[in-house]
Design a protein around this motif. Structure first.
Motif, PDB file in Angstrom:
ATOM      1  N   ASP A 117       0.872  -1.175   0.000  1.00  0.00           N
ATOM      2  CA  ASP A 117       0.000   0.000   0.000  1.00  0.00           C
ATOM      3  C   ASP A 117       0.912   1.228   0.000  1.00  0.00           C
ATOM      4  OD1 ASP A 117      -1.699   2.135   0.918  1.00  0.00           O
ATOM      5  OD2 ASP A 117      -1.365   1.492   2.989  1.00  0.00           O
ATOM      6  N   VAL A 118       0.868   1.993  -1.104  1.00  0.00           N
ATOM      7  CA  VAL A 118       1.800   3.110  -1.288  1.00  0.00           C
ATOM      8  C   VAL A 118       1.061   4.440  -1.129  1.00  0.00           C
ATOM      9  CG1 VAL A 118       3.557   4.087  -2.801  1.00  0.00           C
ATOM     10  CG2 VAL A 118       3.037   1.647  -2.930  1.00  0.00           C
ATOM     11  N   GLY A 119       1.700   5.379  -0.436  1.00  0.00           N
ATOM     12  CA  GLY A 119       1.100   6.697  -0.196  1.00  0.00           C
ATOM     13  C   GLY A 119       0.649   7.369  -1.483  1.00  0.00           C
ATOM     14  N   GLY A 120      -0.442   8.160  -1.386  1.00  0.00           N
ATOM     15  CA  GLY A 120      -1.028   8.768  -2.579  1.00  0.00           C
ATOM     16  C   GLY A 120      -0.863  10.274  -2.695  1.00  0.00           C
ATOM     17  N   GLN A 121      -0.112  10.887  -1.755  1.00  0.00           N
ATOM     18  CA  GLN A 121       0.112  12.322  -1.876  1.00  0.00           C
ATOM     19  C   GLN A 121       0.856  12.617  -3.174  1.00  0.00           C
ATOM     20  OE1 GLN A 121       0.912  10.450   0.817  1.00  0.00           O
ATOM     21  NE2 GLN A 121       0.876  11.634   2.710  1.00  0.00           N
ATOM     22  N   GLU A 122       0.623  13.787  -3.715  1.00  0.00           N
ATOM     23  CA  GLU A 122       1.178  14.130  -5.031  1.00  0.00           C
ATOM     24  C   GLU A 122       2.691  13.940  -5.088  1.00  0.00           C
ATOM     25  OE1 GLU A 122       0.601  17.635  -8.392  1.00  0.00           O
ATOM     26  OE2 GLU A 122      -0.404  17.805  -6.445  1.00  0.00           O
ATOM     27  N   LYS A 123       3.398  14.299  -4.024  1.00  0.00           N
ATOM     28  CA  LYS A 123       4.868  14.188  -4.039  1.00  0.00           C
ATOM     29  C   LYS A 123       5.342  12.733  -4.028  1.00  0.00           C
ATOM     30  CE  LYS A 123       5.198  14.651   0.990  1.00  0.00           C
ATOM     31  NZ  LYS A 123       5.612  15.516   2.109  1.00  0.00           N
ATOM     32  N   LEU A 124       4.444  11.796  -3.608  1.00  0.00           N
ATOM     33  CA  LEU A 124       4.822  10.381  -3.562  1.00  0.00           C
ATOM     34  C   LEU A 124       4.478   9.624  -4.848  1.00  0.00           C
ATOM     35  CD1 LEU A 124       3.676   9.441   0.065  1.00  0.00           C
ATOM     36  CD2 LEU A 124       6.002   9.868  -0.717  1.00  0.00           C
ATOM     37  N   ARG A 125       3.638  10.204  -5.674  1.00  0.00           N
ATOM     38  CA  ARG A 125       3.162   9.472  -6.855  1.00  0.00           C
ATOM     39  C   ARG A 125       4.260   9.078  -7.845  1.00  0.00           C
ATOM     40  NH1 ARG A 125      -2.102  13.310  -7.691  1.00  0.00           N
ATOM     41  NH2 ARG A 125      -2.814  13.113  -5.517  1.00  0.00           N
ATOM     42  N   PRO A 126       5.342   9.883  -7.988  1.00  0.00           N
ATOM     43  CA  PRO A 126       6.424   9.432  -8.873  1.00  0.00           C
ATOM     44  C   PRO A 126       7.049   8.108  -8.414  1.00  0.00           C
ATOM     45  CG  PRO A 126       6.622  11.784  -8.460  1.00  0.00           C
ATOM     46  CD  PRO A 126       5.547  11.276  -7.541  1.00  0.00           C
ATOM     47  N   LEU A 127       6.880   7.761  -7.122  1.00  0.00           N
ATOM     48  CA  LEU A 127       7.435   6.501  -6.608  1.00  0.00           C
ATOM     49  C   LEU A 127       6.594   5.285  -7.003  1.00  0.00           C
ATOM     50  CD1 LEU A 127       8.260   7.631  -2.946  1.00  0.00           C
ATOM     51  CD2 LEU A 127       9.845   7.468  -4.868  1.00  0.00           C
ATOM     52  N   TRP A 128       5.355   5.515  -7.441  1.00  0.00           N
ATOM     53  CA  TRP A 128       4.474   4.397  -7.773  1.00  0.00           C
ATOM     54  C   TRP A 128       5.120   3.452  -8.774  1.00  0.00           C
ATOM     55  CZ3 TRP A 128      -1.020   6.920  -8.683  1.00  0.00           C
ATOM     56  CH2 TRP A 128      -1.511   7.373  -7.448  1.00  0.00           C
ATOM     57  N   ARG A 129       5.842   4.009  -9.745  1.00  0.00           N
ATOM     58  CA  ARG A 129       6.396   3.156 -10.809  1.00  0.00           C
ATOM     59  C   ARG A 129       7.388   2.129 -10.262  1.00  0.00           C
ATOM     60  NH1 ARG A 129       7.501   5.448 -16.723  1.00  0.00           N
ATOM     61  NH2 ARG A 129       8.045   3.256 -16.876  1.00  0.00           N
ATOM     62  N   SER A 130       8.210   2.556  -9.284  1.00  0.00           N
ATOM     63  CA  SER A 130       9.186   1.597  -8.751  1.00  0.00           C
ATOM     64  C   SER A 130       8.507   0.530  -7.907  1.00  0.00           C
ATOM     65  CB  SER A 130      10.271   2.318  -7.949  1.00  0.00           C
ATOM     66  OG  SER A 130       9.701   3.130  -6.961  1.00  0.00           O
ATOM     67  N   TYR A 131       7.422   0.886  -7.201  1.00  0.00           N
ATOM     68  CA  TYR A 131       6.704  -0.111  -6.401  1.00  0.00           C
ATOM     69  C   TYR A 131       5.910  -1.080  -7.271  1.00  0.00           C
ATOM     70  CZ  TYR A 131       7.698   2.051  -1.891  1.00  0.00           C
ATOM     71  OH  TYR A 131       8.329   2.519  -0.770  1.00  0.00           O
ATOM     72  N   THR A 132       5.471  -0.611  -8.427  1.00  0.00           N
ATOM     73  CA  THR A 132       4.622  -1.453  -9.282  1.00  0.00           C
ATOM     74  C   THR A 132       5.417  -2.242 -10.320  1.00  0.00           C
ATOM     75  OG1 THR A 132       4.224   0.462 -10.734  1.00  0.00           O
ATOM     76  CG2 THR A 132       2.586   0.025  -9.044  1.00  0.00           C
ATOM     77  N   ARG A 133       6.736  -2.136 -10.278  1.00  0.00           N
ATOM     78  CA  ARG A 133       7.555  -2.887 -11.230  1.00  0.00           C
ATOM     79  C   ARG A 133       7.408  -4.387 -10.964  1.00  0.00           C
ATOM     80  NH1 ARG A 133      12.282   0.103 -10.852  1.00  0.00           N
ATOM     81  NH2 ARG A 133      11.404   1.543 -12.366  1.00  0.00           N
ATOM     82  N   ARG A 134       7.155  -5.142 -12.001  1.00  0.00           N
ATOM     83  CA  ARG A 134       7.009  -6.609 -11.919  1.00  0.00           C
ATOM     84  C   ARG A 134       5.917  -7.050 -10.938  1.00  0.00           C
ATOM     85  NH1 ARG A 134      13.207  -8.609 -11.810  1.00  0.00           N
ATOM     86  NH2 ARG A 134      13.417  -6.687 -10.703  1.00  0.00           N
ATOM     87  N   THR A 135       4.871  -6.281 -10.829  1.00  0.00           N
ATOM     88  CA  THR A 135       3.762  -6.670  -9.966  1.00  0.00           C
ATOM     89  C   THR A 135       2.809  -7.597 -10.715  1.00  0.00           C
ATOM     90  OG1 THR A 135       2.095  -5.814  -8.438  1.00  0.00           O
ATOM     91  CG2 THR A 135       2.242  -4.713 -10.563  1.00  0.00           C
ATOM     92  N   ASP A 136       2.081  -8.425  -9.965  1.00  0.00           N
ATOM     93  CA  ASP A 136       1.100  -9.320 -10.607  1.00  0.00           C
ATOM     94  C   ASP A 136      -0.219  -8.611 -10.873  1.00  0.00           C
ATOM     95  OD1 ASP A 136       2.604 -11.843 -10.636  1.00  0.00           O
ATOM     96  OD2 ASP A 136       2.523 -11.693  -8.467  1.00  0.00           O
ATOM     97  N   GLY A 137      -0.537  -7.621 -10.039  1.00  0.00           N
ATOM     98  CA  GLY A 137      -1.800  -6.915 -10.212  1.00  0.00           C
ATOM     99  C   GLY A 137      -1.767  -5.542  -9.562  1.00  0.00           C
ATOM    100  N   LEU A 138      -2.555  -4.622 -10.119  1.00  0.00           N
ATOM    101  CA  LEU A 138      -2.683  -3.281  -9.566  1.00  0.00           C
ATOM    102  C   LEU A 138      -4.074  -3.114  -8.975  1.00  0.00           C
ATOM    103  CD1 LEU A 138      -1.201  -0.900 -12.319  1.00  0.00           C
ATOM    104  CD2 LEU A 138      -0.275  -1.289 -10.034  1.00  0.00           C
ATOM    105  N   VAL A 139      -4.137  -2.539  -7.782  1.00  0.00           N
ATOM    106  CA  VAL A 139      -5.428  -2.170  -7.190  1.00  0.00           C
ATOM    107  C   VAL A 139      -5.429  -0.655  -7.078  1.00  0.00           C
ATOM    108  CG1 VAL A 139      -6.953  -2.345  -5.195  1.00  0.00           C
ATOM    109  CG2 VAL A 139      -5.583  -4.325  -5.884  1.00  0.00           C
ATOM    110  N   PHE A 140      -6.343  -0.014  -7.792  1.00  0.00           N
ATOM    111  CA  PHE A 140      -6.432   1.445  -7.779  1.00  0.00           C
ATOM    112  C   PHE A 140      -7.681   1.827  -6.985  1.00  0.00           C
ATOM    113  CE2 PHE A 140      -7.198   5.715  -9.353  1.00  0.00           C
ATOM    114  CZ  PHE A 140      -5.915   6.237  -9.461  1.00  0.00           C
ATOM    115  N   VAL A 141      -7.469   2.539  -5.877  1.00  0.00           N
ATOM    116  CA  VAL A 141      -8.577   2.876  -4.975  1.00  0.00           C
ATOM    117  C   VAL A 141      -9.018   4.314  -5.201  1.00  0.00           C
ATOM    118  CG1 VAL A 141      -9.318   3.011  -2.559  1.00  0.00           C
ATOM    119  CG2 VAL A 141      -7.651   1.271  -3.258  1.00  0.00           C
TER     120      VAL A 141
END
Length: 201
Positions: A76-100
């Motif tokens: 579960d990755v923080g959603g503040q605007e300054k954290l969103r650029p980090l989403w790509r590194s957390y979602t690398r090689r993931t099996d599924g994305l859950v967008f809330v």
């Protein structure tokens, strides 16, 4: 609570012999209820949470009928605007994305749409199944899952991307089980597809 790995041993599903747990990343705008959903799944109760500064991770066991079940390693990755650029590194090689998304905060759905399309269209995310959780269905004025799907233009995501929009509530847990079952089905379908195409050659 959070920002740590739990001690639960992963349990592999009989359908997934090659790995122990499915890697799933939960993202979305700040205040959408991502962490509350994570702890509703983990502890089967509503936990009031503070904004996530980095990430939380938990192993979640989801029953799939009978004695079968699947283990998700959920980030579960923080959603503040300054954290969103980090989403790509957390979602690398993931099996599924859950967008809330917060179904009751309609004025932010356009912002959510931009972020959803940005992350799912990244070259390394092509084809990763996306489960959209239309959270806060318990609140007055919350849009239905069908309306959220339309506002987010989910059907305009890449043709190879399997998607499902599920209404849910972190407060009472409504909709979470069917949503995760659907995500599991989409992940399984995607994992079987390359093998099927190889057999045809």
């Amino acid at each position: 609570m959070g920002n740590h790995l739990t001690d639960m041993a992963p349990t592999a599903s009989s359908f997934l012999p090659h790995f122990q747990a499915l890697h799933v990343v939960v993202i979305g705008l700040d205040s959408a209820g991502k962490t509350s959903l994570l702890y509703r799944l983990k502890f089967k109760e509503f936990v009031q949470s503070v904004p996530t500064k980095g990430f939380n991770t938990e192993k979640i066991r989801v029953p799939l009928g009978g004695s079968r079940g699947v283990t998700f390693q959920v980030w579960d990755v923080g959603g503040q605007e300054k954290l969103r650029p980090l989403w790509r590194s957390y979602t690398r090689r993931t099996d599924g994305l859950v967008f809330v998304v917060d179904s009751a905060e309609t004025e932010r759905l356009e912002e959510a749409k931009v972020e959803l399309h940005r992350i799912s269209k990244a070259s390394d995310k092509q084809g990763v199944p996306v489960l959209v959780l239309a959270n806060k269905q318990d609140q007055p004025g919350a849009l239905s899952a069908a309306e959220v799907e339309k506002r987010l233009a989910v059907r305009e995501l890449a043709a190879a991307t399997l998607t499902h929009v599920q209404g849910c509530s972190a407060v009472d847990g409504l909709g979470l089980q069917p949503g995760l079952e659907r995500l599991y089905e989409m992940i399984l379908k995607r994992k079987k597809a390359p093998r099927a195409s190889k057999k045809r050659r």
